[in-house]
Design a protein around this motif. Structure first.
Motif, PDB file in Angstrom:
ATOM      1  N   ASP A 165     -26.942-100.299 -17.705  1.00 12.53           N
ATOM      2  CA  ASP A 165     -25.799-100.977 -18.314  1.00 12.53           C
ATOM      3  C   ASP A 165     -26.098-101.134 -19.805  1.00 12.53           C
ATOM      4  N   TRP A 166     -25.814-100.081 -20.566  1.00 13.69           N
ATOM      5  CA  TRP A 166     -26.233-100.023 -21.964  1.00 13.69           C
ATOM      6  C   TRP A 166     -25.603-101.102 -22.824  1.00 13.69           C
ATOM      7  N   THR A 225     -30.657 -93.801  -6.309  1.00 14.24           N
ATOM      8  CA  THR A 225     -30.335 -94.130  -7.692  1.00 14.24           C
ATOM      9  C   THR A 225     -29.532 -95.406  -7.734  1.00 14.24           C
ATOM     10  N   TYR A 235     -29.922 -90.103 -15.375  1.00 15.26           N
ATOM     11  CA  TYR A 235     -30.306 -91.493 -15.639  1.00 15.26           C
ATOM     12  C   TYR A 235     -29.292 -92.296 -16.445  1.00 15.26           C
ATOM     13  N   ARG A 236     -28.497 -91.630 -17.272  1.00 16.05           N
ATOM     14  CA  ARG A 236     -27.661 -92.353 -18.241  1.00 16.05           C
ATOM     15  C   ARG A 236     -26.767 -93.409 -17.580  1.00 16.05           C
ATOM     16  N   GLY A 237     -26.166 -93.069 -16.453  1.00 16.80           N
ATOM     17  CA  GLY A 237     -25.253 -93.983 -15.785  1.00 16.80           C
ATOM     18  C   GLY A 237     -25.931 -95.087 -14.994  1.00 16.80           C
ATOM     19  N   GLN A 238     -27.270 -95.068 -14.929  1.00 15.12           N
ATOM     20  CA  GLN A 238     -27.983 -96.085 -14.164  1.00 15.12           C
ATOM     21  C   GLN A 238     -28.331 -97.322 -14.992  1.00 15.12           C
ATOM     22  N   VAL A 287     -26.047 -92.219 -25.434  1.00 16.19           N
ATOM     23  CA  VAL A 287     -25.722 -93.248 -24.447  1.00 16.19           C
ATOM     24  C   VAL A 287     -24.786 -94.270 -25.087  1.00 16.19           C
ATOM     25  N   THR A 323     -26.229 -97.456  -9.478  1.00 12.85           N
ATOM     26  CA  THR A 323     -24.981 -97.314 -10.187  1.00 12.85           C
ATOM     27  C   THR A 323     -24.773 -98.557 -11.021  1.00 12.85           C
ATOM     28  N   LYS A 324     -23.774 -98.534 -11.890  1.00 13.13           N
ATOM     29  CA  LYS A 324     -23.539 -99.704 -12.736  1.00 13.13           C
ATOM     30  C   LYS A 324     -23.090-100.911 -11.944  1.00 13.13           C
ATOM     31  N   ASP A 381     -27.753 -86.765 -17.471  1.00 12.65           N
ATOM     32  CA  ASP A 381     -26.792 -87.162 -16.448  1.00 12.65           C
ATOM     33  C   ASP A 381     -27.472 -87.912 -15.308  1.00 12.65           C
TER      34      ASP A 381
END
Length: 285
Positions: A77-78, A277, A72-75, A111, A279-280, A70
């Motif tokens: 743009d996969w 951190t 790092y995943r949202g940081q 992810v 964000t997208k 949680d």
């Protein structure tokens, strides 16, 4: 001490290799995850996508788990990330020894990366040479080329063995820049098996090459690679990114134990403050 647990950082050796030393393997993995996020944002902002080659090993496994967390995943743009591999064993993807399989379990299924953005080496095929040619075609399809005609990754992650090998480029093998191949299938004599690996010119073409090296068993070889002039050089020494590319070693205190004071005494560059951190939307929070 910084929030990452590092003890001394930001050292540059004579060959412009940066050495960053951390307290333990967990902090090396965290530094690698943070670097992955930062490099992804920089690359996407500049080029609209992030092309990264992953490696196998325990420390990358910890890094992958962090990237899928949680925190790092949202940081990242996969949807704009493409993942490749620096090397692979000749085993099926569900084998415990598969570099792809480990990355899939720890990261890729956790992810929102598009399936079409995951480009694994199919080294388990009966004709590994043909599989290498097919992987070259995949690289040619997705990656831009440098002025020497080699694909250019935004980031290549590498490990280093106690014998100085990196990717699947081993001492005693044909580790040379005098090749036009992008992917080779060397036989690892001591293991009596073939592997698939990116070649040295491809590693050299990367914008950033990051080595993850931990453990007391790596102390002797790390010192030899960073401080000695070996003849012939170890494969890890031969990796020298062109075009102002960056070569960084993220290592723990145990691996750095035998490095000379000249390599470890310099001060650290400033890092992003704790709690910051991305964000997208690209804003700091």
């Amino acid at each position: 001490m910084a929030d990452t647990g590092e003890i001394r950082k930001g050292v540059t050796t004579e060959n412009s290799t940066e050495v960053q030393v951390f307290a333990n393997p967990a902090e090396v993995a965290r530094a690698a995850a943070r670097s992955f996020v930062d490099y992804a944002w920089q690359s996407i902002a500049k080029d609209g996508q992030f092309m990264v080659a992953l490696s196998g090993g325990k420390t990358p496994q910890q890094m992958f788990a962090l990237l899928a967390s949680d925190e790092y995943r949202g940081q990242v743009d996969w949807g704009k990330v493409h993942v490749f591999w620096s090397d692979e064993r000749a085993v099926p993807p569900d084998n415990a020894e598969s570099n792809y399989g480990m990355a899939r379990r720890e990261l890729l299924i956790r992810v929102p990366i598009p399936e079409g953005h995951v480009h694994r080496m199919e080294a388990e095929k009966a004709s590994i040479g043909r599989a290498a040619n097919e992987y070259e075609e995949i690289l040619r399809k997705y990656l831009e080329l440098d002025d020497r005609g080699f694909p250019r990754f935004h980031l290549i992650l590498l490990g280093m063995g106690t014998d100085g090998h990196t990717a699947s480029l081993f001492p005693g093998g044909r580790v040379t820049r005098q090749t036009s191949r992008w992917v080779s299938t060397p036989t690892v004599t001591k293991l009596n098996m073939r592997r698939m690996t990116l070649t040295l010119p491809v590693l050299d073409a990367a914008m950033r090459v990051v080595f993850l090296v931990v453990g007391p068993e790596k102390a002797d070889i790390l010192r030899a690679v960073l401080e000695a002039k070996n003849d012939p050089p170890f494969p890890a020494q031969l990796v020298q990114p062109r075009h102002r590319g960056v070569k960084i070693f993220l290592v723990d205190k145990a691996a750095a134990a035998k490095l000379s004071p000249d390599v470890t005494k310099k001060s650290a560059p400033q890092q992003k403050p704790a709690g910051v951190t991305r964000t997208k939307q690209g804003k700091s929070t």
